[in-house]
Structure formats: C-alpha cells, structure tokens
Scaffold this motif. Structure first.
Motif, PDB file in Angstrom:
ATOM      1  N   ALA A  33     -13.763 -37.806   5.067  1.00 12.75           N
ATOM      2  CA  ALA A  33     -13.579 -36.354   5.095  1.00 12.75           C
ATOM      3  C   ALA A  33     -13.381 -35.890   6.528  1.00 12.75           C
ATOM      4  CB  ALA A  33     -14.784 -35.643   4.479  1.00 12.75           C
ATOM      5  N   PHE A  45     -16.434 -27.910   6.160  1.00 12.99           N
ATOM      6  CA  PHE A  45     -15.642 -28.896   5.436  1.00 12.99           C
ATOM      7  C   PHE A  45     -14.185 -28.459   5.383  1.00 12.99           C
ATOM      8  CE2 PHE A  45     -14.233 -31.838   2.332  1.00 12.99           C
ATOM      9  CZ  PHE A  45     -13.458 -31.131   1.437  1.00 12.99           C
ATOM     10  N   VAL A  48     -11.049 -33.972   2.055  1.00 14.06           N
ATOM     11  CA  VAL A  48     -11.640 -35.279   1.778  1.00 14.06           C
ATOM     12  C   VAL A  48     -10.663 -36.109   0.967  1.00 14.06           C
ATOM     13  CG1 VAL A  48     -12.804 -34.392  -0.289  1.00 14.06           C
ATOM     14  CG2 VAL A  48     -13.693 -36.443   0.838  1.00 14.06           C
ATOM     15  N   TYR A  57      -9.178 -33.573  -1.918  1.00 10.19           N
ATOM     16  CA  TYR A  57      -9.677 -32.229  -2.221  1.00 10.19           C
ATOM     17  C   TYR A  57      -9.738 -31.459  -0.917  1.00 10.19           C
ATOM     18  CZ  TYR A  57     -12.909 -28.509  -3.562  1.00 10.19           C
ATOM     19  OH  TYR A  57     -13.500 -27.300  -3.788  1.00 10.19           O
ATOM     20  N   TYR A  58      -9.398 -30.146  -0.984  1.00 12.79           N
ATOM     21  CA  TYR A  58      -9.334 -29.338   0.218  1.00 12.79           C
ATOM     22  C   TYR A  58     -10.219 -28.098   0.114  1.00 12.79           C
ATOM     23  CZ  TYR A  58      -5.077 -31.947   1.296  1.00 12.79           C
ATOM     24  OH  TYR A  58      -4.174 -32.943   1.573  1.00 12.79           O
ATOM     25  N   ALA A  59     -10.660 -27.642   1.258  1.00 15.71           N
ATOM     26  CA  ALA A  59     -11.262 -26.317   1.326  1.00 15.71           C
ATOM     27  C   ALA A  59     -10.168 -25.293   1.052  1.00 15.71           C
ATOM     28  CB  ALA A  59     -11.871 -26.081   2.697  1.00 15.71           C
ATOM     29  N   ALA A 102     -17.442 -32.877  -1.206  1.00 16.52           N
ATOM     30  CA  ALA A 102     -17.321 -32.035  -0.022  1.00 16.52           C
ATOM     31  C   ALA A 102     -18.681 -31.737   0.591  1.00 16.52           C
ATOM     32  CB  ALA A 102     -16.632 -30.726  -0.394  1.00 16.52           C
TER      33      ALA A 102
END
Length: 120
Positions: A33, A45, A48, A57-59, A102
């Motif tokens: 990440a 975060f 990741v 996966y994203y913020a 996350a």
C-alpha cells in the motif's frame, strides 16, 4: 527480513505527474500500500494492491488521479494532475498476509518515505 525502499519523489509543478516506486524484499506475494503524511497530520491511505492476483483499491480522494500497479518486482504509484495539497512524504508499506486492506494497522513494514513537493 522484510525491507522496503521508495524512490521517485521530487519537486513538480502543479498539474504535473510523478511516478513513485517501491521495492520490497523478504516477503512472498505480499500486499503493498501507499500512504502519505504531512507534519501534524495522521498518515493517509492512498492505494493498495496485492501481488496475489493484482487486486487494487483506492482512497476516494485520489482514485481519479493516482494509479497503483505492480511490474518487474516493483510496486508503482503514478501520480497525475498533482496539486499543492498533494505535497507530503509518501510511504509504501507491506502486509505479509496478501489480503487487500486499507487499514494502516495491518501494515507491519514501512519504507523510509519519499518526499513529493508540488509547487503552486
């Protein structure tokens, strides 16, 4: 022994791009990440990715501008359309479990960070 090292930070003008890289050793098919932190703030975060299958996966705040991917044993974070608010120290972190998450507490290993400065 797990080790991580980031590179690719630097000074860029607003609207520009940078590509950060993270090389990890000592773990088999981990989850990597990217986080960032500015002085006085908690670590944030960003994205990741798993080496086991490549799920990512994203913020929400960066999902349209940042891209995480694995290639040639490195994990990259492509930063596009940078703004002054993206100025921070960027860290890569490793979770040996290989599962996507996350949660900062799952990442036991951290690099030293690479500074990104965006001039406005």
């Amino acid at each position: 022994q797990v080790q991580l090292e980031e590179s690719g930070g630097g000074l860029v003008q607003a609207g520009g791009s940078l590509r950060l890289s993270c090389v990890a050793s000592g773990a088999f098919l981990p989850t990597i990440a990217w986080f960032r932190q500015t002085p006085g703030k908690t670590r944030e975060f960003l994205a990741v990715i798993t080496w086991r299958g490549g799920a990512s996966y994203y913020a929400e705040s960066v999902k349209d501008r940042f891209t995480i991917y694995n290639a040639q044993k490195l994990t990259y974070l492509q930063l596009d359309s940078l703004t002054h608010e993206d100025t921070a120290t960027y860290y890569c972190a490793l979770d040996p479990s290989g599962f996507i998450s996350a949660e900062v507490a799952r990442f036991r290993y951290w690099g030293q960070g690479t500074q990104v400065t965006v001039s406005s």
